[in-house]
Design a protein around this motif. Structure first.
Motif, PDB file in Angstrom:
ATOM      1  N   ARG A 111       0.839  -1.200   0.000  1.00  0.00           N
ATOM      2  CA  ARG A 111       0.000   0.000   0.000  1.00  0.00           C
ATOM      3  C   ARG A 111       0.874   1.250   0.000  1.00  0.00           C
ATOM      4  NH1 ARG A 111      -2.896  -0.027   6.020  1.00  0.00           N
ATOM      5  NH2 ARG A 111      -1.012  -0.216   7.283  1.00  0.00           N
ATOM      6  N   VAL A 112       0.239   2.350  -0.415  1.00  0.00           N
ATOM      7  CA  VAL A 112       0.869   3.663  -0.380  1.00  0.00           C
ATOM      8  C   VAL A 112      -0.005   4.559   0.490  1.00  0.00           C
ATOM      9  CG1 VAL A 112       1.627   5.663  -1.701  1.00  0.00           C
ATOM     10  CG2 VAL A 112       1.877   3.361  -2.674  1.00  0.00           C
ATOM     11  N   ILE A 113       0.637   5.220   1.444  1.00  0.00           N
ATOM     12  CA  ILE A 113      -0.072   6.083   2.393  1.00  0.00           C
ATOM     13  C   ILE A 113       0.272   7.534   2.087  1.00  0.00           C
ATOM     14  CG2 ILE A 113      -0.333   6.668   4.846  1.00  0.00           C
ATOM     15  CD1 ILE A 113       0.798   3.739   5.345  1.00  0.00           C
ATOM     16  N   GLU A 114      -0.727   8.372   1.908  1.00  0.00           N
ATOM     17  CA  GLU A 114      -0.521   9.814   1.758  1.00  0.00           C
ATOM     18  C   GLU A 114      -1.072  10.474   3.021  1.00  0.00           C
ATOM     19  OE1 GLU A 114      -0.894  13.412  -1.514  1.00  0.00           O
ATOM     20  OE2 GLU A 114      -2.003  11.546  -1.850  1.00  0.00           O
ATOM     21  N   HIS A 115      -0.163  10.852   3.901  1.00  0.00           N
ATOM     22  CA  HIS A 115      -0.488  11.153   5.289  1.00  0.00           C
ATOM     23  C   HIS A 115      -1.376  12.377   5.474  1.00  0.00           C
ATOM     24  CE1 HIS A 115       2.498   8.155   6.655  1.00  0.00           C
ATOM     25  NE2 HIS A 115       3.149   8.535   5.583  1.00  0.00           N
ATOM     26  N   LYS A 116      -1.260  13.370   4.617  1.00  0.00           N
ATOM     27  CA  LYS A 116      -2.006  14.610   4.819  1.00  0.00           C
ATOM     28  C   LYS A 116      -3.522  14.373   4.792  1.00  0.00           C
ATOM     29  CE  LYS A 116      -1.726  17.750   1.644  1.00  0.00           C
ATOM     30  NZ  LYS A 116      -1.101  18.642   0.640  1.00  0.00           N
ATOM     31  N   HIS A 117      -3.960  13.341   4.068  1.00  0.00           N
ATOM     32  CA  HIS A 117      -5.399  13.094   3.942  1.00  0.00           C
ATOM     33  C   HIS A 117      -6.019  12.576   5.233  1.00  0.00           C
ATOM     34  CE1 HIS A 117      -5.172  14.149  -0.202  1.00  0.00           C
ATOM     35  NE2 HIS A 117      -4.442  13.093  -0.548  1.00  0.00           N
ATOM     36  N   PHE A 118      -5.207  12.083   6.173  1.00  0.00           N
ATOM     37  CA  PHE A 118      -5.746  11.671   7.470  1.00  0.00           C
ATOM     38  C   PHE A 118      -6.329  12.856   8.237  1.00  0.00           C
ATOM     39  CE2 PHE A 118      -2.532   8.068   7.312  1.00  0.00           C
ATOM     40  CZ  PHE A 118      -3.487   7.096   7.064  1.00  0.00           C
ATOM     41  N   GLU A 119      -5.772  14.050   7.980  1.00  0.00           N
ATOM     42  CA  GLU A 119      -6.228  15.238   8.706  1.00  0.00           C
ATOM     43  C   GLU A 119      -6.716  16.327   7.751  1.00  0.00           C
ATOM     44  OE1 GLU A 119      -4.016  16.354  12.309  1.00  0.00           O
ATOM     45  OE2 GLU A 119      -2.635  14.708  11.846  1.00  0.00           O
ATOM     46  N   PHE A 120      -7.141  15.902   6.550  1.00  0.00           N
ATOM     47  CA  PHE A 120      -7.725  16.828   5.567  1.00  0.00           C
ATOM     48  C   PHE A 120      -6.779  17.995   5.282  1.00  0.00           C
ATOM     49  CE2 PHE A 120     -11.037  15.176   8.484  1.00  0.00           C
ATOM     50  CZ  PHE A 120     -11.598  14.237   7.631  1.00  0.00           C
ATOM     51  N   GLY A 121      -5.491  17.671   5.117  1.00  0.00           N
ATOM     52  CA  GLY A 121      -4.457  18.696   4.973  1.00  0.00           C
ATOM     53  C   GLY A 121      -4.525  19.456   3.669  1.00  0.00           C
ATOM     54  N   THR A 122      -4.089  20.723   3.722  1.00  0.00           N
ATOM     55  CA  THR A 122      -4.040  21.573   2.527  1.00  0.00           C
ATOM     56  C   THR A 122      -2.629  22.128   2.318  1.00  0.00           C
ATOM     57  OG1 THR A 122      -4.737  23.481   3.858  1.00  0.00           O
ATOM     58  CG2 THR A 122      -6.475  22.218   2.734  1.00  0.00           C
ATOM     59  N   GLN A 123      -1.629  21.462   2.872  1.00  0.00           N
ATOM     60  CA  GLN A 123      -0.253  21.927   2.737  1.00  0.00           C
ATOM     61  C   GLN A 123       0.180  21.911   1.265  1.00  0.00           C
ATOM     62  OE1 GLN A 123      -1.296  19.410   4.663  1.00  0.00           O
ATOM     63  NE2 GLN A 123      -0.762  19.824   6.791  1.00  0.00           N
ATOM     64  N   PRO A 124       1.112  22.788   0.889  1.00  0.00           N
ATOM     65  CA  PRO A 124       1.548  22.835  -0.514  1.00  0.00           C
ATOM     66  C   PRO A 124       2.331  21.603  -0.963  1.00  0.00           C
ATOM     67  CG  PRO A 124       2.868  24.315   0.846  1.00  0.00           C
ATOM     68  CD  PRO A 124       1.739  23.843   1.699  1.00  0.00           C
ATOM     69  N   LYS A 125       2.925  20.874  -0.017  1.00  0.00           N
ATOM     70  CA  LYS A 125       3.641  19.632  -0.343  1.00  0.00           C
ATOM     71  C   LYS A 125       2.883  18.450   0.248  1.00  0.00           C
ATOM     72  CE  LYS A 125       8.236  21.702  -0.702  1.00  0.00           C
ATOM     73  NZ  LYS A 125       9.662  21.595  -0.317  1.00  0.00           N
ATOM     74  N   THR A 126       3.348  17.257  -0.098  1.00  0.00           N
ATOM     75  CA  THR A 126       2.730  16.058   0.461  1.00  0.00           C
ATOM     76  C   THR A 126       3.814  15.069   0.825  1.00  0.00           C
ATOM     77  OG1 THR A 126       0.903  14.490   0.156  1.00  0.00           O
ATOM     78  CG2 THR A 126       2.406  14.771  -1.708  1.00  0.00           C
ATOM     79  N   VAL A 127       3.477  14.142   1.740  1.00  0.00           N
ATOM     80  CA  VAL A 127       4.409  13.100   2.175  1.00  0.00           C
ATOM     81  C   VAL A 127       3.736  11.751   1.942  1.00  0.00           C
ATOM     82  CG1 VAL A 127       5.749  12.152   4.093  1.00  0.00           C
ATOM     83  CG2 VAL A 127       5.362  14.631   3.944  1.00  0.00           C
ATOM     84  N   VAL A 128       4.431  10.864   1.232  1.00  0.00           N
ATOM     85  CA  VAL A 128       3.878   9.539   0.941  1.00  0.00           C
ATOM     86  C   VAL A 128       4.828   8.461   1.445  1.00  0.00           C
ATOM     87  CG1 VAL A 128       2.549  10.320  -1.060  1.00  0.00           C
ATOM     88  CG2 VAL A 128       4.865   9.447  -1.386  1.00  0.00           C
ATOM     89  N   THR A 129       4.248   7.358   1.880  1.00  0.00           N
ATOM     90  CA  THR A 129       5.026   6.223   2.364  1.00  0.00           C
ATOM     91  C   THR A 129       4.613   4.965   1.619  1.00  0.00           C
ATOM     92  OG1 THR A 129       5.253   7.165   4.584  1.00  0.00           O
ATOM     93  CG2 THR A 129       5.570   4.786   4.377  1.00  0.00           C
TER      94      THR A 129
END
Length: 368
Positions: free
Chosen positions: A281-299
């Motif tokens: 799986r691939v996790i995009e962490h910002k979506h856990f908290e409905f993030g609107t940051q200009p960058k994103t972090v994926v695992t």
């Protein structure tokens, strides 16, 4: 030294017990071999995003007492776990529900979906499922099994589905409604600001001393002599120097990337269910908290065979390992001043709410 307890491990089990012990005036030392507190629920802030360092953690429970308990340490958002599955570029909703069935077969009504599944189950001629493959087909038919279960499960466990026990697949929901919510639980969410704050607050008492980067086994005999009671949340087989052999686990490896884009995959969790993709799986962490940051972090999460020295994530609770665990538990029961708890100490897969519940049960037995 004046300590009442040594707690080994700052995960949810150890931290919950330490918190409750300190509330009752007990002095506690808590140690962890990692450089941080929190065990596998540890979150780290990267680019303003709370990154789940050891895989996706979504808190969910039907137990209002547990929900109220954990909410005293953090405010939870309204996140609903709705993972999607990617099978060779085809996208399906998880868990299996009417959206999944419509995408697969074009069916619209629950009756049509049930008829399709029943037809496939009948053709498979499985009377009494004896392994995961047979259990899965008897639940959801062959199409869903081969596209959305087989590849993912065999990657996750490192074994053929025909070699895995049938109970593993029974946790997976199957719904005949258009509902992508993975869990049926009444309460669900992610702590606003990440999970680490929960353990920080649990361990904030001046009756709790924390030591990190400390391996219990470097001073095991000394600890056993010095502390009147030890709550041990590490691997039970390691505690007894693998006397009956190693219990089996599955391990994980994580690759995390900061991407210079606002949105990478449009969902917090995407499962890759084909056999060829090496990660599950691939996790995009910002979506856990409905993030609107200009960058994103994926695992990217890769399942791995566990070898001694690796981090153990999932106990393999088949008959062989469970029998071995029972031998270790018999030894553990004969040591009155050591309490074995948590996923590794009890060789049991726990969700977060179950870990807290088990720790609070110990509190009632030990401290009240």
């Amino acid at each position: 030294m004046g300590y009442d307890y040594l707690v080994v491990g700052t995960g949810l089990f150890g931290s919950t017990f330490a918190y409750e012990a300190a509330k009752r005036g007990k002095k506690v030392k808590i140690i962890d071999k990692r450089r941080h507190i929190g065990g596998n629920i540890y979150t780290e802030n990267i680019e303003g995003i709370n990154v789940h360092k050891y895989g996706a953690h979504i808190f969910h429970t039907n137990d209002k007492e547990i929900w109220d308990y954990v909410n005293q340490f953090a405010e939870f958002n309204r996140y609903t776990n709705s993972p999607i599955a990617n099978f060779n570029g085809e996208i399906y909703n998880m868990p299996f529900n009417m959206n999944t069935f419509n995408r697969l077969w074009g069916v619209i009504t629950p009756e049509e979906a049930k008829a399709k599944i029943e037809e496939q189950k009948k053709n498979a001629k499985i009377d009494k499922p004896t392994n995961l493959e047979e259990q899965a087909i008897s639940l959801v038919g062959t199409d869903i099994y081969f596209k959305l279960v087989k590849g993912y499960t065999e990657k996750q466990w490192g074994r053929k589905a025909t070699e895995l026990p049938p109970f593993i697949i029974k946790r997976l929901p199957v719904r005949f409604t258009y509902d992508n919510n993975y869990f049926n639980d009444r309460f669900q969410g992610i702590p606003i600001g990440g999970y680490t704050q929960i353990v920080e607050k649990m361990l904030s008492s001046n009756l709790i001393d924390i030591e990190l980067n400390v391996d219990f086994f470097d001073k095991k005999e000394e600890y056993l002599k010095e502390f009147p009671k030890i709550v041990y949340t590490g691997m039970i087989d390691q505690f007894f120097d693998y006397k009956f052999g190693e219990l089996e686990y599955r391990s994980l490896e994580f690759e995390t990337f900061i991407l210079d884009k606002e949105n990478f995959q449009g969902n917090a969790v995407v499962n890759y269910t084909d056999a060829e993709t090496p990660y599950t799986r691939v996790i995009e962490h910002k979506h856990f908290e409905f993030g609107t940051q200009p960058k994103t972090v994926v695992t990217y999460e890769y399942p791995r065979t566990w070898n001694k020295g690796d981090e153990p994530y999932y106990p393999i609770n088949d008959d062989k390992n469970n029998e071995k665990y029972r031998k270790y538990k018999a030894l553990a029961d004969d040591i009155p001043n050591v309490i074995f708890g948590g996923r590794l100490g009890q060789y049991k897969y726990y969700d977060m709410h179950q870990v807290i519940g088990a720790a609070l049960s110990l509190v009632k037995k030990e401290l009240i």
